[in-house]
Design a protein around this motif. Structure first.
Motif, PDB file in Angstrom:
ATOM      1  N   LEU A  49      20.823  54.608  64.273  1.00 20.58           N
ATOM      2  CA  LEU A  49      21.786  55.316  65.107  1.00 20.58           C
ATOM      3  C   LEU A  49      21.601  54.919  66.565  1.00 20.58           C
ATOM      4  N   ILE A  50      22.727  54.672  67.238  1.00 20.05           N
ATOM      5  CA  ILE A  50      22.741  54.468  68.685  1.00 20.05           C
ATOM      6  C   ILE A  50      23.426  55.689  69.271  1.00 20.05           C
ATOM      7  N   GLY A  51      22.667  56.547  69.915  1.00 18.17           N
ATOM      8  CA  GLY A  51      23.197  57.845  70.281  1.00 18.17           C
ATOM      9  C   GLY A  51      23.562  58.591  69.013  1.00 18.17           C
TER      10      GLY A  51
ATOM     11  N   ARG B 189      29.136  46.005  70.650  1.00 17.21           N
ATOM     12  CA  ARG B 189      30.205  46.832  71.213  1.00 17.21           C
ATOM     13  C   ARG B 189      29.794  48.299  71.299  1.00 17.21           C
ATOM     14  N   ALA B 190      28.801  48.687  70.516  1.00 15.89           N
ATOM     15  CA  ALA B 190      28.217  50.029  70.640  1.00 15.89           C
ATOM     16  C   ALA B 190      27.160  50.065  71.738  1.00 15.89           C
ATOM     17  N   ARG B 191      27.031  48.928  72.433  1.00 12.59           N
ATOM     18  CA  ARG B 191      26.171  48.770  73.608  1.00 12.59           C
ATOM     19  C   ARG B 191      24.697  48.646  73.247  1.00 12.59           C
ATOM     20  N   LEU B 192      24.443  47.883  72.203  1.00  9.26           N
ATOM     21  CA  LEU B 192      23.094  47.450  71.868  1.00  9.26           C
ATOM     22  C   LEU B 192      23.036  45.938  72.076  1.00  9.26           C
ATOM     23  N   SER B 193      22.154  45.485  72.943  1.00 14.47           N
ATOM     24  CA  SER B 193      22.035  44.060  73.242  1.00 14.47           C
ATOM     25  C   SER B 193      20.705  43.522  72.735  1.00 14.47           C
ATOM     26  N   HIS B 194      20.676  42.218  72.486  1.00 15.26           N
ATOM     27  CA  HIS B 194      19.525  41.564  71.869  1.00 15.26           C
ATOM     28  C   HIS B 194      19.100  40.390  72.732  1.00 15.26           C
ATOM     29  N   VAL B 195      17.810  40.348  73.075  1.00 14.66           N
ATOM     30  CA  VAL B 195      17.213  39.163  73.690  1.00 14.66           C
ATOM     31  C   VAL B 195      16.339  38.527  72.620  1.00 14.66           C
TER      32      VAL B 195
END
Length: 232
Positions: free
Chosen positions: A60-62, A76-82
């Motif tokens: 879950l994101i939020g 697009r749910a505002r989870l980014s990956h480095v």
């Protein structure tokens, strides 16, 4: 901000690498995951970001359950990956790399957003027109983090951000990540460098054979080394 419960995942259908992972990181928090090579850190990063499917459990994101969503939906749910190895586009310029990252997240790269990233990493402004492949390892890591930031994330998952960097560059990564936390972005670091985790994280999970075996305070740097590499 990001919660995973009873998470099972792996590279082959029906053959899990991760076994019942639980984790929780709040807005502005930083959670580290340490373990030997093969412990499951990259598998966990790829499962959280959607590159690998969830076999069982939830992410879950939020309040948004993204367990069944792919990596694009999670961006697009505002989870980014480095990702490990940074994975920048070496033939594109520094500025073009930032523009592509924003486009992939469905956000417009405004002058203000670009200024915020280049103020945090001035080298990206000075070398905006240079090919990304010509940057040093540390500079490429700044670019990889900058690419994540222009996606306006709530959560950033970083896989081995210290890999191949000098001690000076690692200190710079720690400083940058601490500053990003202060803006309210949650961080999850998959790392083998306990000193970076000690500098950045509130809590560190010890991963062994796909299972969390210990949870340690981020200050316990020497204990992390012993637990992760020498078994106690």
């Amino acid at each position: 901000m990001l919660r995973a419960a009873n998470l099972h995942a792996g590279y082959r259908r029906g053959v899990p690498v991760l076994h019942g992972i639980d984790l929780d990181v709040a807005a502005g928090g930083a959670l580290g995951v340490i373990g030997r090579n093969g412990a499951g850190k990259t598998c966990l990063a790829q499962t959280l970001t959607g590159a690998l499917p969830v076999m069982d459990g939830s992410v879950l994101i939020g309040d948004d359950d993204v367990s069944g969503k792919d990596s694009r939906a999670r961006v697009r749910a505002r989870l980014s990956h480095v990702p490990e190895g940074r994975m920048i586009f070496g033939d594109l310029t520094v500025r073009e790399n930032l523009e592509v990252a924003a486009f992939g997240a469905g956000v417009k790269l405004t002058a203000e957003q670009l200024h915020d990233v280049e103020e945090r990493f001035p080298i990206l402004a000075r070398k905006a027109g240079d090919r990304a492949g010509s940057l040093s390892g540390g500079e490429q890591q700044w670019l990889a983090i900058g690419r994540a930031l222009v996606q306006q994330p709530r959560v950033i998952v970083l896989d081995e951000p210290s890999l191949g960097l000098s001690p000076v560059a690692i200190d710079g990564v720690a400083e940058a990540l601490t500053g990003i936390r202060e803006t309210g972005v949650a961080l999850i670091l998959m790392e083998q460098n306990p000193y970076l985790l000690k500098a950045v994280c509130d809590e560190v999970l010890l991963l062994d054979q796909g299972r969390v075996t210990r949870s340690l305070d981020g200050e316990a740097g020497e204990q992390l080394v012993a637990e992760a590499y020498f078994g106690g």
